[in-house]
Design a protein around this motif. Structure first.
Motif, mmCIF file in Angstrom:
data_model
loop_
_atom_site.group_PDB
_atom_site.id
_atom_site.type_symbol
_atom_site.label_atom_id
_atom_site.label_comp_id
_atom_site.label_asym_id
_atom_site.label_seq_id
_atom_site.Cartn_x
_atom_site.Cartn_y
_atom_site.Cartn_z
ATOM 1 N N ARG A 1 0.932 -1.136 0.172
ATOM 2 C CA ARG A 1 -0.001 0.013 0.106
ATOM 3 C C ARG A 1 0.921 1.191 0.118
ATOM 4 O O ARG A 1 0.502 2.321 -0.670
ATOM 5 N N VAL A 2 1.744 1.234 0.791
ATOM 6 C CA VAL A 2 3.018 2.228 0.714
ATOM 7 C C VAL A 2 3.455 2.567 -0.773
ATOM 8 O O VAL A 2 3.472 3.674 -1.068
ATOM 9 N N VAL A 3 3.865 1.691 -1.417
ATOM 10 C CA VAL A 3 4.306 1.753 -2.878
ATOM 11 C C VAL A 3 3.154 2.341 -3.826
ATOM 12 O O VAL A 3 3.538 3.298 -4.415
ATOM 13 N N GLU A 4 2.058 1.767 -3.327
ATOM 14 C CA GLU A 4 0.830 2.395 -4.448
ATOM 15 C C GLU A 4 0.721 4.054 -4.066
ATOM 16 O O GLU A 4 0.480 4.494 -5.061
ATOM 17 N N ARG B 1 3.500 5.875 -5.525
ATOM 18 C CA ARG B 1 3.510 6.131 -6.906
ATOM 19 C C ARG B 1 2.401 6.800 -7.309
ATOM 20 O O ARG B 1 2.586 7.698 -8.500
ATOM 21 N N ILE B 2 1.337 7.056 -6.639
ATOM 22 C CA ILE B 2 0.141 7.893 -7.083
ATOM 23 C C ILE B 2 0.369 9.261 -6.517
ATOM 24 O O ILE B 2 0.291 10.133 -7.183
ATOM 25 N N SER B 3 1.024 9.377 -5.241
ATOM 26 C CA SER B 3 0.612 10.730 -4.859
ATOM 27 C C SER B 3 2.052 11.444 -4.636
ATOM 28 O O SER B 3 2.172 12.754 -4.507
ATOM 29 N N PHE B 4 3.238 10.550 -5.050
ATOM 30 C CA PHE B 4 4.657 11.281 -4.753
ATOM 31 C C PHE B 4 5.133 11.024 -6.236
ATOM 32 O O PHE B 4 6.709 10.706 -6.285
ATOM 33 N N ALA B 5 4.718 11.045 -7.254
ATOM 34 C CA ALA B 5 5.536 10.861 -8.542
ATOM 35 C C ALA B 5 6.480 11.674 -8.936
ATOM 36 O O ALA B 5 7.409 11.348 -9.516
ATOM 37 N N ASP B 6 6.297 13.183 -8.053
ATOM 38 C CA ASP B 6 7.135 14.371 -8.414
ATOM 39 C C ASP B 6 8.517 14.066 -7.293
ATOM 40 O O ASP B 6 9.318 14.780 -7.372
ATOM 41 N N GLU C 1 12.416 9.759 -4.563
ATOM 42 C CA GLU C 1 13.077 9.172 -3.422
ATOM 43 C C GLU C 1 12.038 8.494 -2.722
ATOM 44 O O GLU C 1 12.374 7.621 -1.808
ATOM 45 N N GLU C 2 10.788 8.968 -2.645
ATOM 46 C CA GLU C 2 9.746 8.362 -1.773
ATOM 47 C C GLU C 2 9.367 6.941 -2.284
ATOM 48 O O GLU C 2 9.017 6.224 -1.746
ATOM 49 N N ILE C 3 9.189 6.937 -3.663
ATOM 50 C CA ILE C 3 9.038 5.750 -4.257
ATOM 51 C C ILE C 3 10.024 4.874 -4.165
ATOM 52 O O ILE C 3 9.710 3.378 -3.811
#
Length: 87
Positions: free
Chosen positions: A64-67, A70-75, A78-80
């Motif tokens: 869920r963290v990965v999802e 990918r959706i919310s931190f595309a910019d 480093e979060e991904i």
């Protein structure tokens, strides 16, 4: 006495798992509009499940963290990457 202690530990772990499951269900419903908080809570829940040796549940929350990343931190790649490394 050892069997009684073991039974008590097993009951405690079940109670913790039940409370954790109820809290985890609410993360996305309650915090869908706050992805950073939701991701942090999913990480925390994953660690708690790992501490209980409940690895499938932990993996679910790590995914869920990965999802979310990918959706919310595309910019913020480093979060991904962090989410993928934690998986």
């Amino acid at each position: 006495a050892t069997d009684a202690a073991s039974d008590a530990q097993q009951r405690d772990a079940t109670t913790v798992r039940q409370a954790l499951a109820r809290a985890a269900e609410a993360i996305d419903d309650e915090l869908g509009d706050r992805p950073e908080v939701a991701a942090t809570l999913h990480r925390t829940v994953a660690r708690a499940y790992e501490g209980l040796s409940s690895y499938p549940e932990a993996e679910h929350h790590r995914r869920r963290v990965v999802e979310i990343a990918r959706i919310s931190f595309a910019d913020r790649p480093e979060e991904i990457v962090r989410a993928l490394v934690d998986l």
